[in-house]
Design an enzyme around this catalytic site. Sequence first.
Site, PDB file in Angstrom:
ATOM      1  N   LYS A  43     -55.295  32.607 -10.335  1.00  0.00           N
ATOM      2  CA  LYS A  43     -55.779  32.412 -11.719  1.00  0.00           C
ATOM      3  C   LYS A  43     -55.501  30.996 -12.188  1.00  0.00           C
ATOM      4  O   LYS A  43     -56.274  30.420 -12.962  1.00  0.00           O
ATOM      5  CB  LYS A  43     -55.152  33.447 -12.645  1.00  0.00           C
TER       6      LYS A  43
ATOM      7  N   LYS B 145     -63.166  39.235  -3.453  1.00  0.00           N
ATOM      8  CA  LYS B 145     -63.006  40.624  -3.854  1.00  0.00           C
ATOM      9  C   LYS B 145     -64.075  40.956  -4.901  1.00  0.00           C
ATOM     10  O   LYS B 145     -64.371  40.105  -5.753  1.00  0.00           O
ATOM     11  CB  LYS B 145     -61.605  40.780  -4.471  1.00  0.00           C
TER      12      LYS B 145
ATOM     13  N   LYS C  89     -64.782  42.253 -11.723  1.00  0.00           N
ATOM     14  CA  LYS C  89     -65.536  42.116 -12.969  1.00  0.00           C
ATOM     15  C   LYS C  89     -65.627  40.664 -13.399  1.00  0.00           C
ATOM     16  O   LYS C  89     -66.585  40.252 -14.035  1.00  0.00           O
ATOM     17  CB  LYS C  89     -64.847  42.915 -14.075  1.00  0.00           C
TER      18      LYS C  89
HETATM   19  P1  ADP Z   1     -61.141  43.802 -11.727  1.00  0.00           P
HETATM   20  O1  ADP Z   1     -60.391  43.144 -10.606  1.00  0.00           O
HETATM   21  O2  ADP Z   1     -62.552  44.078 -11.393  1.00  0.00           O
HETATM   22  O3  ADP Z   1     -60.980  43.103 -13.062  1.00  0.00           O
HETATM   23  P2  ADP Z   1     -59.041  45.624 -12.507  1.00  0.00           P
HETATM   24  O4  ADP Z   1     -58.084  44.505 -12.371  1.00  0.00           O
HETATM   25  O5  ADP Z   1     -59.213  46.240 -13.853  1.00  0.00           O
HETATM   26  O6  ADP Z   1     -60.477  45.210 -11.920  1.00  0.00           O
HETATM   27  O7  ADP Z   1     -58.628  46.736 -11.458  1.00  0.00           O
HETATM   28  C1  ADP Z   1     -58.605  48.127 -11.699  1.00  0.00           C
HETATM   29  C2  ADP Z   1     -58.267  48.841 -10.407  1.00  0.00           C
HETATM   30  O8  ADP Z   1     -59.356  48.684  -9.469  1.00  0.00           O
HETATM   31  C3  ADP Z   1     -57.023  48.277  -9.695  1.00  0.00           C
HETATM   32  O9  ADP Z   1     -56.288  49.350  -9.160  1.00  0.00           O
HETATM   33  C4  ADP Z   1     -57.571  47.418  -8.593  1.00  0.00           C
HETATM   34  O10 ADP Z   1     -56.705  47.337  -7.484  1.00  0.00           O
HETATM   35  C5  ADP Z   1     -58.849  48.169  -8.226  1.00  0.00           C
HETATM   36  N1  ADP Z   1     -59.852  47.246  -7.693  1.00  0.00           N
HETATM   37  C6  ADP Z   1     -60.446  46.238  -8.366  1.00  0.00           C
HETATM   38  N2  ADP Z   1     -61.320  45.588  -7.580  1.00  0.00           N
HETATM   39  C7  ADP Z   1     -61.279  46.200  -6.371  1.00  0.00           C
HETATM   40  C8  ADP Z   1     -61.959  46.004  -5.124  1.00  0.00           C
HETATM   41  N3  ADP Z   1     -62.859  45.050  -4.999  1.00  0.00           N
HETATM   42  N4  ADP Z   1     -61.676  46.818  -4.088  1.00  0.00           N
HETATM   43  C9  ADP Z   1     -60.756  47.813  -4.231  1.00  0.00           C
HETATM   44  N5  ADP Z   1     -60.073  48.063  -5.370  1.00  0.00           N
HETATM   45  C10 ADP Z   1     -60.330  47.280  -6.441  1.00  0.00           C
END
Ligand code: ADP
Length: 337
Positions: A113, A193, A196
Amino acid sequence: MKKKNVFSGIQPSGRLHIGNYVGAMRNMIDLQDEYFCIYGIVDYHAMTVRFDPEEMTKSIFNCTIDYLAAGIDPEKSILMLQSTVSEHTELAWVLNTITPIAWLTRVPTFKEKQQDNPNYLNMGLLDYPVLMAADIILYKAEVVPVGEDQLPHLELTREIVRRFNSYFGETFPEPKEKLGAVKKILGLDGVNKMSKSLDNCIYLDETKEEIWKKLSTAVTDTRRKRRADPGNPEDCNIFTMHKAFSKKEDIDYCARECRHAGIGCLDCKKILLDNIVAELKPIQARRQELLKKKDYIYEVLHDGTIRAKKIAHKTMDEVYERIGIKLYHNAGQNKLS
Ligand code: ADP
């Protein structure tokens, strides 16, 4: 026997995508019978990057609907908005005071970040894992369903727990992660990865046409340059998605046929498309129904706040006792003598 507690959270920072679903949400749904689950829409976490307040309001609503549509059952589990349970930040402060800064600057997501937002490096970004530790241990959760990217945060949570317990006496259990069968889904770019915050997602509410538009151009095995080249499923994000969404026959067929160029990437993607759509269809139908029940959504969150607060209050009472300030918190009830 009392059920063990589970905690997990998702940021309301945009629409939920299939990475969230496969990495965390499926387990969150499955654990609901065996465990007592508390699930948070973690809005304080979503504030660590620049955000639009109007969007925040909408995202919280949509995230709640996504949770419910996917199968989180508020009769079984608590679904709540993090900022409405003030104990999350109260405990985070206490944990801040025992967490060395060096533990936080070495967290990989902070380093990423830092690179991505060099002009918006705020305290919240650094402190994010401490708040996450507070989220989990406030409910004495022993199991945390998450994707692979969260493992360093879980490790840090355990370190903070060990430190708290050794300074102030055994109070919190060390939580363990529960990873999805597929731990990580890459984005359509096949490199980063799916997230969002990057525009590389397939969202849970997308139509078959929208998904196909994205899938058809998604990056596959980069070593396979032409249709006639044999492919390498183990190096292909589309194959990872197959493992997350397809039946064994389809997975085996795609792997076998890809390896000797029996099928092309588009053929493989079409099979995947049908399987993703089949899984998302009932979720999307429930989503449409929930969109008509605005009051119900607010009720679920309100009820979640009340139920979560009961547990949170009890834990904070114990924490205040441990750190020597409880007497003053109960000053109204106990005479200060
Ligand atoms: P993002 O990374 O999209 O902002 P969050 O941080 O809100 O999502 O993550 C919510 C949950 O989804 C967490 O447990 C995270 O590990 C899982 N997660 C997010 N992106 C992925 C991904 N690409 N593959 C597997 N798990 C994911």
